[in-house]
Design a protein around this motif. Structure first.
Motif, PDB file in Angstrom:
ATOM      1  N   LEU A 195      -5.249   2.099   7.011  1.00 27.89           N
ATOM      2  CA  LEU A 195      -5.155   3.557   6.929  1.00 27.89           C
ATOM      3  C   LEU A 195      -3.755   4.028   7.306  1.00 27.89           C
ATOM      4  O   LEU A 195      -3.193   4.947   6.672  1.00 27.89           O
ATOM      5  CB  LEU A 195      -6.202   4.186   7.854  1.00 27.89           C
ATOM      6  CG  LEU A 195      -6.336   5.714   7.812  1.00 27.89           C
ATOM      7  CD1 LEU A 195      -6.662   6.187   6.400  1.00 27.89           C
ATOM      8  CD2 LEU A 195      -7.404   6.164   8.800  1.00 27.89           C
ATOM      9  N   TYR A 196      -3.179   3.392   8.308  1.00 27.44           N
ATOM     10  CA  TYR A 196      -1.805   3.731   8.725  1.00 27.44           C
ATOM     11  C   TYR A 196      -0.806   3.417   7.610  1.00 27.44           C
ATOM     12  O   TYR A 196       0.175   4.140   7.422  1.00 27.44           O
ATOM     13  CB  TYR A 196      -1.464   2.958   9.992  1.00 27.44           C
ATOM     14  CG  TYR A 196      -0.353   3.559  10.833  1.00 27.44           C
ATOM     15  CD1 TYR A 196      -0.251   4.934  11.025  1.00 27.44           C
ATOM     16  CD2 TYR A 196       0.578   2.741  11.461  1.00 27.44           C
ATOM     17  CE1 TYR A 196       0.757   5.471  11.812  1.00 27.44           C
ATOM     18  CE2 TYR A 196       1.585   3.270  12.257  1.00 27.44           C
ATOM     19  CZ  TYR A 196       1.668   4.631  12.429  1.00 27.44           C
ATOM     20  OH  TYR A 196       2.671   5.158  13.215  1.00 27.44           O
ATOM     21  N   ALA A 197      -1.075   2.345   6.869  1.00 24.52           N
ATOM     22  CA  ALA A 197      -0.221   1.997   5.735  1.00 24.52           C
ATOM     23  C   ALA A 197      -0.251   3.066   4.658  1.00 24.52           C
ATOM     24  O   ALA A 197       0.691   3.176   3.857  1.00 24.52           O
ATOM     25  CB  ALA A 197      -0.663   0.654   5.146  1.00 24.52           C
ATOM     26  N   LEU A 198      -1.300   3.867   4.613  1.00 25.99           N
ATOM     27  CA  LEU A 198      -1.383   4.995   3.677  1.00 25.99           C
ATOM     28  C   LEU A 198      -0.674   6.226   4.229  1.00 25.99           C
ATOM     29  O   LEU A 198       0.067   6.906   3.513  1.00 25.99           O
ATOM     30  CB  LEU A 198      -2.843   5.339   3.390  1.00 25.99           C
ATOM     31  CG  LEU A 198      -3.630   4.348   2.547  1.00 25.99           C
ATOM     32  CD1 LEU A 198      -5.109   4.720   2.549  1.00 25.99           C
ATOM     33  CD2 LEU A 198      -3.100   4.314   1.116  1.00 25.99           C
ATOM     34  N   THR A 199      -0.900   6.540   5.514  1.00 25.16           N
ATOM     35  CA  THR A 199      -0.369   7.795   6.059  1.00 25.16           C
ATOM     36  C   THR A 199       1.126   7.736   6.340  1.00 25.16           C
ATOM     37  O   THR A 199       1.838   8.733   6.148  1.00 25.16           O
ATOM     38  CB  THR A 199      -1.109   8.188   7.351  1.00 25.16           C
ATOM     39  OG1 THR A 199      -0.921   7.166   8.350  1.00 25.16           O
ATOM     40  CG2 THR A 199      -2.596   8.383   7.094  1.00 25.16           C
ATOM     41  N   VAL A 200       1.640   6.589   6.786  1.00 24.78           N
ATOM     42  CA  VAL A 200       3.059   6.506   7.152  1.00 24.78           C
ATOM     43  C   VAL A 200       3.978   6.821   5.964  1.00 24.78           C
ATOM     44  O   VAL A 200       4.905   7.628   6.093  1.00 24.78           O
ATOM     45  CB  VAL A 200       3.393   5.123   7.758  1.00 24.78           C
ATOM     46  CG1 VAL A 200       4.906   4.955   7.895  1.00 24.78           C
ATOM     47  CG2 VAL A 200       2.739   4.963   9.117  1.00 24.78           C
ATOM     48  N   PRO A 201       3.771   6.224   4.786  1.00 22.89           N
ATOM     49  CA  PRO A 201       4.699   6.481   3.679  1.00 22.89           C
ATOM     50  C   PRO A 201       4.321   7.647   2.781  1.00 22.89           C
ATOM     51  O   PRO A 201       5.092   8.010   1.890  1.00 22.89           O
ATOM     52  CB  PRO A 201       4.633   5.176   2.882  1.00 22.89           C
ATOM     53  CG  PRO A 201       3.210   4.749   3.047  1.00 22.89           C
ATOM     54  CD  PRO A 201       2.800   5.169   4.433  1.00 22.89           C
ATOM     55  N   ILE A 227       0.835  -1.209   0.000  1.00 21.60           N
ATOM     56  CA  ILE A 227       0.000   0.000   0.000  1.00 21.60           C
ATOM     57  C   ILE A 227       0.864   1.252   0.000  1.00 21.60           C
ATOM     58  O   ILE A 227       0.469   2.302  -0.527  1.00 21.60           O
ATOM     59  CB  ILE A 227      -0.947  -0.007   1.218  1.00 21.60           C
ATOM     60  CG1 ILE A 227      -2.005  -1.105   1.056  1.00 21.60           C
ATOM     61  CG2 ILE A 227      -1.636   1.337   1.401  1.00 21.60           C
ATOM     62  CD1 ILE A 227      -2.854  -1.336   2.299  1.00 21.60           C
ATOM     63  N   ALA A 228       2.064   1.144   0.571  1.00 20.66           N
ATOM     64  CA  ALA A 228       2.929   2.313   0.688  1.00 20.66           C
ATOM     65  C   ALA A 228       3.353   2.875  -0.663  1.00 20.66           C
ATOM     66  O   ALA A 228       3.592   4.078  -0.793  1.00 20.66           O
ATOM     67  CB  ALA A 228       4.173   1.951   1.509  1.00 20.66           C
ATOM     68  N   MET A 229       3.452   2.033  -1.689  1.00 20.68           N
ATOM     69  CA  MET A 229       3.955   2.522  -2.981  1.00 20.68           C
ATOM     70  C   MET A 229       3.021   3.552  -3.611  1.00 20.68           C
ATOM     71  O   MET A 229       3.443   4.678  -3.904  1.00 20.68           O
ATOM     72  CB  MET A 229       4.212   1.357  -3.924  1.00 20.68           C
ATOM     73  CG  MET A 229       4.830   1.779  -5.238  1.00 20.68           C
ATOM     74  SD  MET A 229       5.347   0.381  -6.237  1.00 20.68           S
ATOM     75  CE  MET A 229       6.071   1.239  -7.635  1.00 20.68           C
ATOM     76  N   PRO A 230       1.738   3.240  -3.843  1.00 27.49           N
ATOM     77  CA  PRO A 230       0.856   4.287  -4.386  1.00 27.49           C
ATOM     78  C   PRO A 230       0.658   5.441  -3.412  1.00 27.49           C
ATOM     79  O   PRO A 230       0.438   6.580  -3.840  1.00 27.49           O
ATOM     80  CB  PRO A 230      -0.460   3.540  -4.649  1.00 27.49           C
ATOM     81  CG  PRO A 230      -0.416   2.328  -3.789  1.00 27.49           C
ATOM     82  CD  PRO A 230       1.031   1.950  -3.710  1.00 27.49           C
ATOM     83  N   ALA A 231       0.736   5.164  -2.099  1.00 22.57           N
ATOM     84  CA  ALA A 231       0.566   6.240  -1.121  1.00 22.57           C
ATOM     85  C   ALA A 231       1.658   7.289  -1.268  1.00 22.57           C
ATOM     86  O   ALA A 231       1.396   8.494  -1.197  1.00 22.57           O
ATOM     87  CB  ALA A 231       0.568   5.664   0.298  1.00 22.57           C
ATOM     88  N   SER A 232       2.902   6.856  -1.476  1.00 20.69           N
ATOM     89  CA  SER A 232       4.008   7.788  -1.626  1.00 20.69           C
ATOM     90  C   SER A 232       3.863   8.613  -2.902  1.00 20.69           C
ATOM     91  O   SER A 232       4.119   9.826  -2.913  1.00 20.69           O
ATOM     92  CB  SER A 232       5.337   7.026  -1.638  1.00 20.69           C
ATOM     93  OG  SER A 232       6.425   7.911  -1.718  1.00 20.69           O
TER      94      SER A 232
END
Length: 390
Positions: free
Chosen positions: A298-304, A246-251
């Motif tokens: 949700l945390y996986a989105l906000t952290v990265p 999830i972190a990749m698209p979030a970043s």
């Protein structure tokens, strides 16, 4: 370069992946000792990156990238074969961190040296986002191999990953940097660059939070599974991999927000949101997985989400003559606080009752929330100062 980075990152979280199930019980580690072991990788990185990244202002970053990738592969193999406890494990894993110090930021420098300036922001974001995908792959391969053939095999197999970056480097055209003046480790021009230092310090807060949760996520979800008689919806493997993917698209999304709404504003909103989510997880540590899983997602989105915006902001704010030194400072601060995040969460767990206590996890997530809130303070400090009229 992004695909090769997946190979470079294959050993990256082997220790956190096998920590809860294998290393803590086999080596009888406390929370602080487990955090120290996992954090030794970031500590080795922190000690080496000032020299290695700054050298890229003087020699082709590709040369350092090849050497770092080879050391990363060798040290990961050594851990699987020779590590026997906390101190031997920490020493070898620190050596692996030194290898990665020669791979990550020098890899970013090798990439940006070969791009025209207009391509840098999005290219840097894709490179930093590939980091998250690579970590997810590392979680997946490490845990599957460890469960099938034992934890030592996980190190031996993932050690082959960095060799992919060596192969890609052979196809990069040589680029000699402009002759640099001044001393090798002269960080005074970097420290005096207030806009760049704001991103550097913000990145440190980001890394404290990121490595704190990355080191302890498998252990936390193992706690959730035990608390709910094994019915935790998803396994620790699935949660750790999904968190990283999830972190990749979030970043990427975070960087696009920064381009559209302003870099400082977007990053500060993301960091404050991440602190709120961390507190919500900590306060819900003893609740149902049906409550915790959406919060973890949700945390996986906000952290990265702030990662790409912070790194691309740093590269654009850096003086071109000191870009390598600025990247070195960026990584030194970031990975120094990464080591502190891994160890600090372990300490919080020990002090508040251990990893089998819900109150301990509340304390751990509260610490992560406090760490990320230092980021907005750093960005506020680095704002351009209004010119005083005469």
């Amino acid at each position: 370069m992004c695909l090769a980075q997946l190979g470079s990152l294959l050993p990256h979280v082997v220790v956190p992946s096998v920590l809860a199930q294998f290393l803590i019980p086999e080596w009888r580690l406390s929370g602080a000792e487990a955090g120290l072991l996992a954090g030794s990788y970031a500590a080795g990185y922190m000690l080496a990156v000032p020299v290695l990244a700054t050298l890229t202002d003087r020699i082709d970053a590709r040369t350092i990238l090849i050497a770092g990738s080879l050391l990363s592969a060798a040290a990961t193999m050594m851990f699987g074969v020779f590590a026997q406890g906390l101190w031997s494990g920490a020493a070898i894993w620190g050596l692996a961190g030194i290898g990665f110090a020669g791979a990550y930021m020098p890899g970013l420098k090798a990439l940006t040296d070969r791009l025209v300036p207009g391509d840098s922001s999005r290219a840097v974001t894709f490179y930093t986002s590939a980091f998250s995908f690579g970590v997810g792959l590392s979680f997946l391969v490490s845990q599957l191999v460890a469960e099938r053939w034992g934890w030592r095999s996980a190190f031996v197999i993932t050690a082959a990953g960095p060799l992919a970056m060596v192969m890609v480097c052979l196809f990069l055209r040589p680029v000699a940097p402009k002759p640099a003046s001044g001393r090798l480790l002269d960080f005074a021009p970097v420290i005096s660059n207030r806009p760049a230092m704001g991103y550097v310090l913000g990145y440190g807060a980001h890394c404290f939070e990121l490595y704190g949760i990355r080191t302890w996520l498998v252990a936390f979800w193992t706690f959730v599974a035990v608390q709910n008689a094994g019915s935790a919806i998803l396994s620790p493997i699935a949660v750790s991999v999904a968190f990283s993917i999830i972190a990749m698209p979030a970043s990427i999304f975070g960087n696009e927000m920064a381009l559209r709404f302003g870099r400082h504003r977007a990053i500060m909103v993301i960091m404050i949101a991440s602190a709120i989510v961390a507190l919500a997880i900590g306060l819900s540590a003893d609740k149902s997985p049906w409550i915790l899983l959406p919060l973890i997602a949700l945390y996986a989105l906000t952290v990265p989400a702030d990662s790409g915006a912070l790194t691309s902001g740093m590269t654009m704010a850096a003086n071109p003559d000191y870009r390598g030194a600025t990247m070195a400072m960026h990584s030194t601060v970031g990975f120094g606080l990464s080591a502190l995040g891994s160890w600090g969460v372990g300490m919080a767990l020990d002090v508040a009752g251990g990893p089998t206590s819900a109150s301990a996890w509340t304390a751990a997530f509260a610490l992560l929330a406090a760490g990320i809130m230092l980021g907005p303070l750093a960005l506020y400090w680095s704002r351009p100062q209004p010119k005083q009229s005469s």
